[in-house]
Design an enzyme around this catalytic site. Structure first.
Site, mmCIF file in Angstrom:
data_model
loop_
_atom_site.group_PDB
_atom_site.id
_atom_site.type_symbol
_atom_site.label_atom_id
_atom_site.label_comp_id
_atom_site.label_asym_id
_atom_site.label_seq_id
_atom_site.Cartn_x
_atom_site.Cartn_y
_atom_site.Cartn_z
ATOM 1 C CB CYS A 89 -1.111 -0.162 1.102
ATOM 2 S SG CYS A 89 -2.354 1.092 1.006
ATOM 3 C CG HIS A 200 -4.086 -3.942 2.322
ATOM 4 N ND1 HIS A 200 -3.075 -3.326 3.386
ATOM 5 C CD2 HIS A 200 -4.464 -2.781 1.705
ATOM 6 C CE1 HIS A 200 -3.079 -2.038 3.536
ATOM 7 N NE2 HIS A 200 -3.936 -1.584 2.445
ATOM 8 C CD GLU A 202 -2.085 -6.579 4.774
ATOM 9 O OE1 GLU A 202 -2.445 -5.562 5.091
ATOM 10 O OE2 GLU A 202 -1.386 -6.853 3.903
#
Length: 220
Positions: A89, A200, A202
C-alpha cells in the site's frame, strides 16, 4: 534461517501482516523468522524487508524519518545490499519519486514516478453508480508482465484494495499489474529486487498467501 523484518513506524496493520508472512512461510516450507521492528540496525542486516503503510504518504514518510537511522537503513539493505523488498500500500508508494498527497513529499526514488490521486472518469456522487473514492474492496488483477512474485495466482485473481492514491510510473516496464477502476490503476510495481503492491496481500486470503510465499522463494 531467512530473517524477514516488517518495519514498524507507526503505520500499517502490522499484526495481520506478520501473521500472513508467518503462515505463508509455513505453507511454502520456507525456513524463515518474521519479526516486527522499529530498530534500524535490524533492518540494515535483514535478509528481506517488508514495508507496510496505511494513511497519507506524507505522514508515512515522516514516521520513517522520525525513527533514528531508519531511512538510511532501508537504503543500505534494499539498494546497497540488494535485499528483496516488499512494499504494501503506502509502503509501495514510498518507492516512487514524489507523493502528491497533502502537498509534495519526496519518496525514495527507487522506482521513478509520482503518487497521484485516483481520478476515475465517472466518480460516484450522491446516488451515483460510478467508482467511489476511496477505492475499497475486491478487484480483479490484470497481470501486465510475468513476474516470479505474481506466478500461479489462478485464472481469475482478485485482491483487496483500500486507497485513494496510486503510483503513476515513469517507465511502464516497472508496472507489474493493474486494475480497472474507472481508469487504469497501478496495482503492483517492481524492478530488480524491489516489489510492491497497492493492494493488501494480508487481506487477500489465498491469493495474498500465495503471493507472499512467492516473495519468500524469490531469488532475484
Amino acid at each position: 534461517m531467512m530473517q524477514i523484518v516488517i518495519v514498524d513506524y507507526g503505520s500499517g496493520n502490522l499484526r495481520s501482516a506478520a501473521k500472513a508472512f508467518e503462515r505463508a512461510a509455513l505453507d511454502s516450507d520456507a525456513s524463515a523468522s518474521v519479526s516486527v521492528t522499529s530498530d534500524a540496525d535490524e533492518v540494515a542486516t535483514a535478509d528481506r524487508v517488508v514495508l507496510p503503510g496505511v494513511g497519507a504518504f506524507a505522514d508515512c514518510k515522516a514516521g520513517l524519518e522520525n525513527l533514528s537511522g531508519m531511512v538510511d537503513a532501508l537504503q543500505q539493505a534494499v539498494i546497497t545490499k540488494g535485499r528483496p523488498f516488499f512494499g504494501i500500500c503506502v509502503g509501495m508508494q514510498l518507492m516512487a519519486t514524489i507523493g502528491l498527497e497533502h502537498g509534495e513529499t519526496d519518496g525514495f526514488d527507487w522506482i521513478p514516478g509520482k503518487v497521484e490521486a485516483l481520478s476515475p472518469s465517472e466518480e460516484a456522487g450522491p446516488g451515483g453508480t460510478g467508482p467511489r473514492i476511496p477505492h475499497m474492496g475486491w478487484n480483479r488483477l490484470n497481470l501486465e508482465m510475468s513476474h516470479p512474485v505474481l506466478k500461479e495466482l489462478g485464472y481469475d485473481p482478485f485482491a483487496y484494495f483500500v486507497h485513494s492514491y496510486h503510483v503513476v510510473c515513469d517507465d511502464p516496464e516497472t508496472v507489474c499489474a493493474t486494475v480497472d477502476y474507472g481508469q487504469t490503476v497501478t496495482a503492483a510495481i517492481g524492478r530488480d529486487t524491489l516489489f510492491g503492491t497497492q493492494f493488501h496481500p494480508e487481506k487477500s486470503q489465498a491469493l495474498g498467501l500465495r503471493l507472499i510465499g512467492n516473495f519468500l522463494k524469490w531469488a532475484p
